[in-house]
Design a protein around this motif. Structure first.
Motif, PDB file in Angstrom:
ATOM      1  N   ILE A 136      -6.331   3.583  -9.597  1.00 54.11           N
ATOM      2  CA  ILE A 136      -7.536   3.054  -8.881  1.00 54.11           C
ATOM      3  C   ILE A 136      -8.543   4.124  -8.548  1.00 54.11           C
ATOM      4  N   GLU A 137      -8.053   5.459  -8.599  1.00 48.35           N
ATOM      5  CA  GLU A 137      -9.028   6.562  -8.371  1.00 48.35           C
ATOM      6  C   GLU A 137      -9.916   6.733  -9.832  1.00 48.35           C
ATOM      7  N   PRO A 193       0.810  -0.961  -0.020  1.00 51.75           N
ATOM      8  CA  PRO A 193       0.063  -0.117  -0.062  1.00 51.75           C
ATOM      9  C   PRO A 193       1.032   1.270  -0.124  1.00 51.75           C
ATOM     10  N   PRO A 242     -11.849   2.304  -9.881  1.00 48.80           N
ATOM     11  CA  PRO A 242     -11.712   1.490  -8.809  1.00 48.80           C
ATOM     12  C   PRO A 242     -12.450   0.115  -8.886  1.00 48.80           C
ATOM     13  N   VAL A 288      -0.167   3.410  -8.872  1.00 46.82           N
ATOM     14  CA  VAL A 288      -1.360   2.613  -8.784  1.00 46.82           C
ATOM     15  C   VAL A 288      -2.380   3.190  -8.282  1.00 46.82           C
ATOM     16  N   SER A 289      -2.166   3.979  -7.413  1.00 42.34           N
ATOM     17  CA  SER A 289      -3.079   4.777  -6.667  1.00 42.34           C
ATOM     18  C   SER A 289      -3.850   5.784  -7.564  1.00 42.34           C
ATOM     19  N   GLU A 290      -3.364   6.286  -8.490  1.00 40.55           N
ATOM     20  CA  GLU A 290      -3.931   7.169  -9.622  1.00 40.55           C
ATOM     21  C   GLU A 290      -4.818   6.305 -10.466  1.00 40.55           C
ATOM     22  N   ALA A 350       2.076   1.870  -3.561  1.00 42.04           N
ATOM     23  CA  ALA A 350       1.322   2.110  -4.540  1.00 42.04           C
ATOM     24  C   ALA A 350       0.946   3.638  -4.511  1.00 42.04           C
ATOM     25  N   TYR A 351       0.965   4.354  -3.387  1.00 41.27           N
ATOM     26  CA  TYR A 351       0.843   5.917  -3.264  1.00 41.27           C
ATOM     27  C   TYR A 351       1.929   6.857  -3.577  1.00 41.27           C
TER      28      TYR A 351
END
Length: 327
Positions: free
Chosen positions: A220-221, A24, A224, A216-218, A27-28
Motif C-alpha cells: 500500500i505504501e 487491518p 496506494p 500488504v501495508s508495505e 495487513a500491518y
C-alpha cells in the motif's frame, strides 16, 4: 477445559467483529509472517472444511440431493456462465491484466472452503452451502481449464492434474478428520457446542487472513492508488455478486410457476446461493498457476479477503433484513 469453552464461546459470539478487525490488523503484520504461514495454507483450508463437515446435518444434505435440479442449474451458472460474463465485463472496461486475471480466476474458483461456516454465522442453509461447495470443488478440475482457455487464452498455462491432486487431498483429509471427530464427540454434543465451534472457525479464519494479508501495508505504501483501485474492484465483485444473485433468485422464486424447482425453494436457500456466488476459494486456484502470474495477482488475492471477512458483518445486515421480510 471449562475456561477454554467459555473463551471459544466468547470468540464465537463476536465472530463478525473479530473477522472485520483482523483485516487491518493482519495487513500491518510483517511480510515474514506470511512467508512462515504460507507452507501451512493447505492445513488451514483443511481445518476450515473439516469444521464445516463436523457441523453439517447429513440428513439435510441428503435431502437437498433428492431434488438436484436447482443445484445443477446454479453450478452451471456459477462455474460456466458467471466466469464468461466476468471476462466479457473485464474486456469491455479494458481492465489491467492483473485485475482481469484475478477476476476470472476468482469467478472460476470453487466456493470458499469456509462458506458453510459463514452460512451458519449468517443463519442461512449451511447444508445447502456444503453441497454447493463440495460439488463446485469436485468439478473444478474439469471446468477451470476449459473456462480459463476460453477467457485468458495463451496468457496462462494451467496444471489440471496438480489442481485435481490438491483438491482430492484437501477434501479427502477433511472428510476423514470430520468423520473421526463426529464419532468421538457425537451429534448431540456437536449441536450443544455450536458457539464454541464458531469460535474455533473464527480463529482459523484469522490465521488464514494473516497468511494472505501480512505485508500488504508495505505494498500500500509503495502504490496506494493501485491498492485502493483493487480494493474497490474486489469489493464490487464480491458484494455485487451477492446482491445480484439475491435479487435474481428472489425474482425467479416470485415467478416460480415457470421454474417449479426454484419457486419452491426457501428464502434461506436462495440467499445461500447468493452468498456463495461472491465468496470463492481463490487460494486453491492461485496455488496451481505459474509463480510469475501468482506474484502478479498477489495483491488481488490479499485484498480479495477483505469483502470475504466483511461478509459476516455487512452480509449479516443484508441477509438479516431479507430473512425478516419473509416472516
Amino acid at each position: 477445559m471449562g475456561a477454554l469453552s467459555v473463551l471459544l464461546a466468547s470468540i464465537g459470539n463476536r465472530a463478525s467483529i473479530i473477522l472485520a478487525l483482523s483485516l487491518p490488523l493482519c495487513a500491518y503484520l510483517p511480510a515474514s509472517v506470511s512467508k512462515v504461514l504460507l507452507p501451512y495454507m493447505s492445513f488451514i483450508i483443511i481445518g476450515l472444511i473439516t469444521l464445516a463437515m463436523i457441523r453439517v446435518d447429513l440428513a439435510r444434505v441428503l435431502g437437498h440431493l433428492k431434488n438436484p435440479v436447482s443445484l445443477v442449474l446454479f453450478l452451471v451458472g456459477l462455474m460456466f456462465v458467471f466466469p464468461l460474463s466476468v471476462d466479457w465485463i473485464a474486456r469491455y472496461f479494458s481492465l489491467a491484466a492483473p485485475i482481469h486475471i484475478g477476476l476470472v480466476l476468482a469467478a472460476c474458483a470453487p466456493p470458499l472452503g469456509s462458506a458453510p461456516n459463514l452460512a451458519y454465522l449468517l443463519k442461512l442453509d449451511g447444508e445447502l452451502v456444503f453441497n454447493i461447495t463440495l460439488a463446485g470443488t469436485a468439478i473444478i478440475p474439469l471446468t477451470a481449464p476449459w473456462v480459463i482457455g476460453m477467457t485468458l487464452g495463451d496468457q496462462m498455462t494451467f496444471d489440471q492434474w496438480a489442481l485435481f491432486q490438491k483438491l482430492l487431498i484437501t477434501v479427502g483429509s477433511s472428510f476423514l478428520l470430520a468423520f473421526v471427530v463426529r464419532k468421538v464427540l457425537g451429534r448431540e454434543r456437536i449441536k450443544r457446542s455450536s458457539t464454541q465451534l464458531d469460535g474455533v472457525s473464527t480463529l482459523i479464519m484469522v490465521l488464514f487472513v494473516a497468511t494472505a494479508m501480512a505485508g500488504v501495508s508495505e505494498i500500500i505504501e509503495n502504490d496506494p492508488f493501485y491498492m485502493v483501485l483493487l480494493l474497490i474492484v474486489v469489493t464490487i465483485a464480491n458484494f455485487g455478486s451477492q446482491f445480484f444473485f439475491s435479487i435474481i433468485g428472489l425474482f425467479i422464486r416470485r415467478i416460480g410457476h415457470l421454474f417449479r424447482s426454484v419457486g419452491s425453494m426457501q428464502t434461506e436457500s436462495i440467499l445461500s446461493f447468493s452468498m456463495v456466488a461472491g465468496n470463492r476459494n481463490l487460494g486453491l486456484v492461485a496455488a496451481v498457476i505459474p509463480i510469475a502470474f501468482l506474484q502478479e495477482i498477489l495483491p488481488f488475492l490479499a485484498l480479495y479477503q477483505v469483502p470475504i471477512y466483511l461478509t459476516p458483518l455487512l452480509g449479516g445486515l443484508f441477509y438479516g433484513y431479507l430473512l425478516k421480510r419473509k416472516k
